[in-house]
Design a protein around this motif. Sequence first.
Motif, PDB file in Angstrom:
ATOM      1  N   ALA A 197      -3.683   2.461   9.256  1.00 10.21           N
ATOM      2  CA  ALA A 197      -5.017   1.846   9.242  1.00 10.21           C
ATOM      3  C   ALA A 197      -5.552   1.764   7.817  1.00 10.21           C
ATOM      4  O   ALA A 197      -6.178   0.764   7.431  1.00 10.21           O
ATOM      5  N   SER A 198      -5.303   2.793   7.019  1.00 13.43           N
ATOM      6  CA  SER A 198      -5.735   2.779   5.624  1.00 13.43           C
ATOM      7  C   SER A 198      -4.992   1.706   4.835  1.00 13.43           C
ATOM      8  O   SER A 198      -5.585   1.015   3.995  1.00 13.43           O
ATOM      9  N   GLY A 199      -3.701   1.562   5.106  1.00 15.97           N
ATOM     10  CA  GLY A 199      -2.917   0.531   4.433  1.00 15.97           C
ATOM     11  C   GLY A 199      -3.421  -0.857   4.758  1.00 15.97           C
ATOM     12  O   GLY A 199      -3.537  -1.722   3.876  1.00 15.97           O
ATOM     13  N   GLN A 200      -3.744  -1.092   6.021  1.00 17.34           N
ATOM     14  CA  GLN A 200      -4.274  -2.396   6.406  1.00 17.34           C
ATOM     15  C   GLN A 200      -5.635  -2.643   5.754  1.00 17.34           C
ATOM     16  O   GLN A 200      -5.941  -3.763   5.334  1.00 17.34           O
ATOM     17  N   ALA A 201      -6.452  -1.603   5.649  1.00 17.73           N
ATOM     18  CA  ALA A 201      -7.771  -1.745   5.025  1.00 17.73           C
ATOM     19  C   ALA A 201      -7.633  -2.164   3.557  1.00 17.73           C
ATOM     20  O   ALA A 201      -8.435  -2.980   3.059  1.00 17.73           O
ATOM     21  N   LEU A 202      -6.649  -1.629   2.860  1.00 19.08           N
ATOM     22  CA  LEU A 202      -6.422  -2.016   1.469  1.00 19.08           C
ATOM     23  C   LEU A 202      -6.037  -3.493   1.373  1.00 19.08           C
ATOM     24  O   LEU A 202      -6.488  -4.209   0.472  1.00 19.08           O
ATOM     25  N   LEU A 203      -5.211  -3.954   2.293  1.00 16.11           N
ATOM     26  CA  LEU A 203      -4.815  -5.366   2.294  1.00 16.11           C
ATOM     27  C   LEU A 203      -5.983  -6.277   2.677  1.00 16.11           C
ATOM     28  O   LEU A 203      -6.116  -7.384   2.155  1.00 16.11           O
ATOM     29  N   LYS A 204      -6.847  -5.794   3.574  1.00 13.70           N
ATOM     30  CA  LYS A 204      -8.032  -6.576   3.947  1.00 13.70           C
ATOM     31  C   LYS A 204      -8.969  -6.725   2.749  1.00 13.70           C
ATOM     32  O   LYS A 204      -9.594  -7.781   2.557  1.00 13.70           O
ATOM     33  N   PRO A 242       0.836  -1.206   0.000  1.00 13.18           N
ATOM     34  CA  PRO A 242       0.000   0.000   0.000  1.00 13.18           C
ATOM     35  C   PRO A 242       0.870   1.255   0.000  1.00 13.18           C
ATOM     36  O   PRO A 242       1.961   1.265   0.588  1.00 13.18           O
ATOM     37  N   PRO A 243       0.437   2.316  -0.646  1.00 13.74           N
ATOM     38  CA  PRO A 243       1.278   3.515  -0.777  1.00 13.74           C
ATOM     39  C   PRO A 243       1.545   4.201   0.558  1.00 13.74           C
ATOM     40  O   PRO A 243       0.751   4.130   1.486  1.00 13.74           O
ATOM     41  N   HIS A 247       8.389 -15.230   6.442  1.00 11.80           N
ATOM     42  CA  HIS A 247       8.657 -13.952   5.785  1.00 11.80           C
ATOM     43  C   HIS A 247       8.038 -12.852   6.634  1.00 11.80           C
ATOM     44  O   HIS A 247       6.820 -12.746   6.747  1.00 11.80           O
ATOM     45  N   GLN A 248       8.901 -12.036   7.245  1.00  8.76           N
ATOM     46  CA  GLN A 248       8.465 -10.965   8.138  1.00  8.76           C
ATOM     47  C   GLN A 248       8.607  -9.621   7.420  1.00  8.76           C
ATOM     48  O   GLN A 248       9.698  -9.265   6.973  1.00  8.76           O
ATOM     49  N   THR A 249       7.504  -8.883   7.327  1.00  9.99           N
ATOM     50  CA  THR A 249       7.515  -7.590   6.648  1.00  9.99           C
ATOM     51  C   THR A 249       6.799  -6.567   7.509  1.00  9.99           C
ATOM     52  O   THR A 249       5.715  -6.834   8.031  1.00  9.99           O
ATOM     53  N   ALA A 250       7.406  -5.393   7.665  1.00  8.93           N
ATOM     54  CA  ALA A 250       6.778  -4.301   8.404  1.00  8.93           C
ATOM     55  C   ALA A 250       6.593  -3.121   7.462  1.00  8.93           C
ATOM     56  O   ALA A 250       7.535  -2.692   6.780  1.00  8.93           O
ATOM     57  N   LEU A 251       5.371  -2.607   7.409  1.00 12.19           N
ATOM     58  CA  LEU A 251       5.051  -1.404   6.654  1.00 12.19           C
ATOM     59  C   LEU A 251       4.944  -0.263   7.665  1.00 12.19           C
ATOM     60  O   LEU A 251       4.012  -0.233   8.467  1.00 12.19           O
ATOM     61  N   VAL A 252       5.890   0.636   7.638  1.00 15.35           N
ATOM     62  CA  VAL A 252       5.977   1.696   8.636  1.00 15.35           C
ATOM     63  C   VAL A 252       5.518   3.017   8.012  1.00 15.35           C
ATOM     64  O   VAL A 252       6.109   3.496   7.033  1.00 15.35           O
ATOM     65  N   TYR A 253       4.474   3.584   8.584  1.00  8.33           N
ATOM     66  CA  TYR A 253       3.877   4.815   8.075  1.00  8.33           C
ATOM     67  C   TYR A 253       4.221   6.002   8.988  1.00  8.33           C
ATOM     68  O   TYR A 253       4.710   5.816  10.102  1.00  8.33           O
ATOM     69  N   GLY A 254       3.888   7.187   8.516  1.00  5.50           N
ATOM     70  CA  GLY A 254       4.166   8.395   9.285  1.00  5.50           C
ATOM     71  C   GLY A 254       3.164   8.656  10.386  1.00  5.50           C
ATOM     72  O   GLY A 254       3.430   9.452  11.284  1.00  5.50           O
ATOM     73  N   ASP A 255       2.001   8.000  10.328  1.00  4.32           N
ATOM     74  CA  ASP A 255       0.994   8.199  11.361  1.00  4.32           C
ATOM     75  C   ASP A 255       0.060   6.990  11.398  1.00  4.32           C
ATOM     76  O   ASP A 255       0.068   6.147  10.491  1.00  4.32           O
ATOM     77  N   ALA A 256      -0.735   6.922  12.459  1.00  2.00           N
ATOM     78  CA  ALA A 256      -1.617   5.773  12.672  1.00  2.00           C
ATOM     79  C   ALA A 256      -2.723   5.693  11.626  1.00  2.00           C
ATOM     80  O   ALA A 256      -3.114   4.604  11.203  1.00  2.00           O
ATOM     81  N   ALA A 257      -3.249   6.835  11.201  1.00  2.00           N
ATOM     82  CA  ALA A 257      -4.339   6.831  10.227  1.00  2.00           C
ATOM     83  C   ALA A 257      -3.891   6.228   8.902  1.00  2.00           C
ATOM     84  O   ALA A 257      -4.641   5.469   8.266  1.00  2.00           O
ATOM     85  N   SER A 258      -2.679   6.557   8.471  1.00  2.52           N
ATOM     86  CA  SER A 258      -2.167   6.008   7.216  1.00  2.52           C
ATOM     87  C   SER A 258      -1.970   4.499   7.321  1.00  2.52           C
ATOM     88  O   SER A 258      -2.233   3.755   6.365  1.00  2.52           O
TER      89      SER A 258
END
Length: 230
Positions: free
Chosen positions: A117-124, A82-83, A104-115
């Motif tokens: 949550a949006s990234g997780q929603a896209l994956l869901k 997710p972007p 396979h361990q991957t962490a997507l680190v965003y600048g804030d919590a809202a971003s």
Amino acid sequence: MFSTARSRVALVAAAACLATLVAGCDSDESEPDAGLITLTTMRGAFLQAGEVGPTWKAPEESADPQQMVSFCGGTSTAPQVPPGADVVSSPLADEGSKGAQTLHQTALVYGDAASAASGQALLKAVADQCPPSADVPATTTADRNEPAYSETVEVRPIDEGGWSGFVIVRHKLYEAAHPGTADTAVAVLNSRNVVLVDSYAVYRLDNASPSPSFDQDWQRLVGTVVQRVA
């Protein structure tokens, strides 16, 4: 004497406050990113090969951190990252004559919590489109030789150590002429500004029974990582 000492302390505190006026005197205001999880923290939380088991190893060639694991299995393609995320990943494997395991361990680190949550929603949304089952014919290519198999897919909610999200559980059964199984769990968890995508798979050759400890194993691996993140 005590009054003089207190005065000196007050003067020192005032001078320190003036010296850092731009940042602010209050510690919370001077650290607007306090509470966010960093790439370094996630990298340090990942399990190392020796922690998983004595025969586990990291691949000799570095994997593309932007390449995510497959969610739906079968012939489906893996979702895109997710972007907006900085990505850190760590693949591990344990290969033997009777099968193999991968983590396979991957962490997507965003600048804030809202971003995040949006990234997780896209994956869901990707996970919600996975078909519940698939029958895949035998595949023979220059770099792949896989017998025919059937595979089931289930998406479950998950909550682990303050991290919440979902897990995609896949069970693959190969044709009788080539007995074998493959069990895969892809956990997608969110806490604060991070989405953790943790994929564990176990492959058994010449054995038509699923791994008896599969559920306990993937939950233990995911739980260990999230517990390391303060």
